[in-house]
Motif scaffolding. Structure first.
Motif, PDB file in Angstrom:
ATOM      1  N   LEU A   1      71.201  68.569  42.260  1.00  0.00           N
ATOM      2  CA  LEU A   1      70.222  69.440  42.911  1.00  0.00           C
ATOM      3  C   LEU A   1      69.433  68.710  43.988  1.00  0.00           C
ATOM      4  O   LEU A   1      69.040  69.322  44.992  1.00  0.00           O
ATOM      5  CB  LEU A   1      69.286  70.072  41.878  1.00  0.00           C
ATOM      6  N   SER A   2      69.213  67.410  43.804  1.00  0.00           N
ATOM      7  CA  SER A   2      68.508  66.663  44.856  1.00  0.00           C
ATOM      8  C   SER A   2      69.326  66.674  46.149  1.00  0.00           C
ATOM      9  O   SER A   2      68.766  66.747  47.239  1.00  0.00           O
ATOM     10  CB  SER A   2      68.222  65.227  44.408  1.00  0.00           C
ATOM     11  N   VAL A   3      70.645  66.662  46.016  1.00  0.00           N
ATOM     12  CA  VAL A   3      71.516  66.716  47.188  1.00  0.00           C
ATOM     13  C   VAL A   3      71.445  68.092  47.849  1.00  0.00           C
ATOM     14  O   VAL A   3      71.279  68.201  49.064  1.00  0.00           O
ATOM     15  CB  VAL A   3      72.978  66.370  46.801  1.00  0.00           C
ATOM     16  N   THR A   4      71.577  69.143  47.048  1.00  0.00           N
ATOM     17  CA  THR A   4      71.559  70.484  47.635  1.00  0.00           C
ATOM     18  C   THR A   4      70.176  70.838  48.184  1.00  0.00           C
ATOM     19  O   THR A   4      70.083  71.495  49.222  1.00  0.00           O
ATOM     20  CB  THR A   4      72.039  71.556  46.631  1.00  0.00           C
ATOM     21  N   ASP A   5      69.131  70.397  47.516  1.00  0.00           N
ATOM     22  CA  ASP A   5      67.781  70.643  48.037  1.00  0.00           C
ATOM     23  C   ASP A   5      67.629  70.046  49.433  1.00  0.00           C
ATOM     24  O   ASP A   5      67.106  70.691  50.353  1.00  0.00           O
ATOM     25  CB  ASP A   5      66.717  70.041  47.112  1.00  0.00           C
ATOM     26  N   THR A   6      68.087  68.816  49.600  1.00  0.00           N
ATOM     27  CA  THR A   6      68.008  68.146  50.894  1.00  0.00           C
ATOM     28  C   THR A   6      68.844  68.869  51.935  1.00  0.00           C
ATOM     29  O   THR A   6      68.404  69.089  53.072  1.00  0.00           O
ATOM     30  CB  THR A   6      68.471  66.677  50.761  1.00  0.00           C
ATOM     31  N   ARG A   7      70.039  69.276  51.544  1.00  0.00           N
ATOM     32  CA  ARG A   7      70.951  69.956  52.485  1.00  0.00           C
ATOM     33  C   ARG A   7      70.370  71.301  52.946  1.00  0.00           C
ATOM     34  O   ARG A   7      70.420  71.637  54.120  1.00  0.00           O
ATOM     35  CB  ARG A   7      72.304  70.158  51.814  1.00  0.00           C
ATOM     36  N   VAL A   8      69.818  72.057  52.015  1.00  0.00           N
ATOM     37  CA  VAL A   8      69.298  73.379  52.361  1.00  0.00           C
ATOM     38  C   VAL A   8      68.085  73.269  53.288  1.00  0.00           C
ATOM     39  O   VAL A   8      67.919  74.097  54.179  1.00  0.00           O
ATOM     40  CB  VAL A   8      68.979  74.199  51.091  1.00  0.00           C
ATOM     41  N   LYS A   9      67.282  72.230  53.107  1.00  0.00           N
ATOM     42  CA  LYS A   9      66.121  72.052  53.977  1.00  0.00           C
ATOM     43  C   LYS A   9      66.523  71.954  55.450  1.00  0.00           C
ATOM     44  O   LYS A   9      65.781  72.372  56.327  1.00  0.00           O
ATOM     45  CB  LYS A   9      65.343  70.789  53.590  1.00  0.00           C
ATOM     46  N   SER A  10      67.709  71.411  55.693  1.00  0.00           N
ATOM     47  CA  SER A  10      68.146  71.237  57.077  1.00  0.00           C
ATOM     48  C   SER A  10      69.048  72.372  57.563  1.00  0.00           C
ATOM     49  O   SER A  10      69.494  72.358  58.710  1.00  0.00           O
ATOM     50  CB  SER A  10      68.871  69.897  57.239  1.00  0.00           C
TER      51      SER A  10
END
Length: 145
Positions: free
Chosen positions: A98-107
Motif C-alpha cells: 500500500l505504501s507503493v500504491t499510495d505514492t503512485r496515486v499521489k502522482s
C-alpha cells in the motif's frame, strides 16, 4: 539478487505481469455482496481508462512492490519458507504494498484513478491481505531454483 531483478528479467516479466493480472481477476471474482459489486464496478471503470491499462499499471507497480516486500521475502528465505513467511506477515506485506500504491496515486494525473483509489483505500488493506497467499504463490513460481 532482489525480487525485482529476479522476477522482472526480460524472459519472465510479461509472464509475471500476466499471472498477477489473472490473480487480480480471480480475487475480484471471489468478492461478493455490495462491497464486491462496488469493487468490480470500480475495476471495470479503471479498465475503461484505456485498453491495456491494468497490465500497464501492474507492470509499472511490480518493481517498486517487489522492492517493498523484498526484506520480508528475504527474511522468510532465511527462515526456510518465504511463502509461509509472507503469508504470516500479511499485515506488514499489505502495508508495504500500500505504501507503493499510495505514492503512485499521489502522482496520478487521472482523476478517475485518484477518485477510485481514494474511495476504496479504507478497505484496501483487508483485500490485499486476503490476496497475499495467491500473490506469494505467483512469486514462488518464478523464484524457485
Amino acid at each position: 539478487m532482489g525480487l525485482s531483478e529476479g522476477l522482472l528479467d526480460p524472459n519472465k516479466k510479461a509472464i509475471v505481469v500476466d499471472d498477477c493480472c489473472n490473480m487480480i481477476e480471480t480475487q475480484l471474482a471471489s468478492k461478493s455482496g455490495v462491497s464486491g459489486i462496488a469493487l468490480k464496478a470500480a475495476f471495470a471503470a479503471l479498465k475503461g481508462v484505456k485498453p491495456g491499462y491494468i497490465p500497464y499499471i501492474v507492470e509499472q507497480l511490480l518493481p517498486p512492490c517487489f522492492n517493498a516486500i523484498d526484506p520480508i521475502w528475504s527474511e522468510g528465505t532465511q527462515k526456510g519458507d518465504p511463502v509461509a513467511h509472507l503469508i504470516a506477515s500479511r499485515s506488514l506485506t499489505a502495508d508495504a504494498l500500500l505504501s507503493v500504491t499510495d505514492t503512485r496515486v499521489k502522482s496520478s494525473t487521472r482523476s478517475i484513478v485518484r477518485g477510485t483509489y481514494d474511495k476504496f483505500r479504507g478497505s484496501a488493506k483487508k483485500h490485499i491481505e486476503e490476496a497475499i497467499p495467491d500473490f506469494a504463490k505467483v512469486i514462488e513460481n518464478y523464484t524457485k531454483a
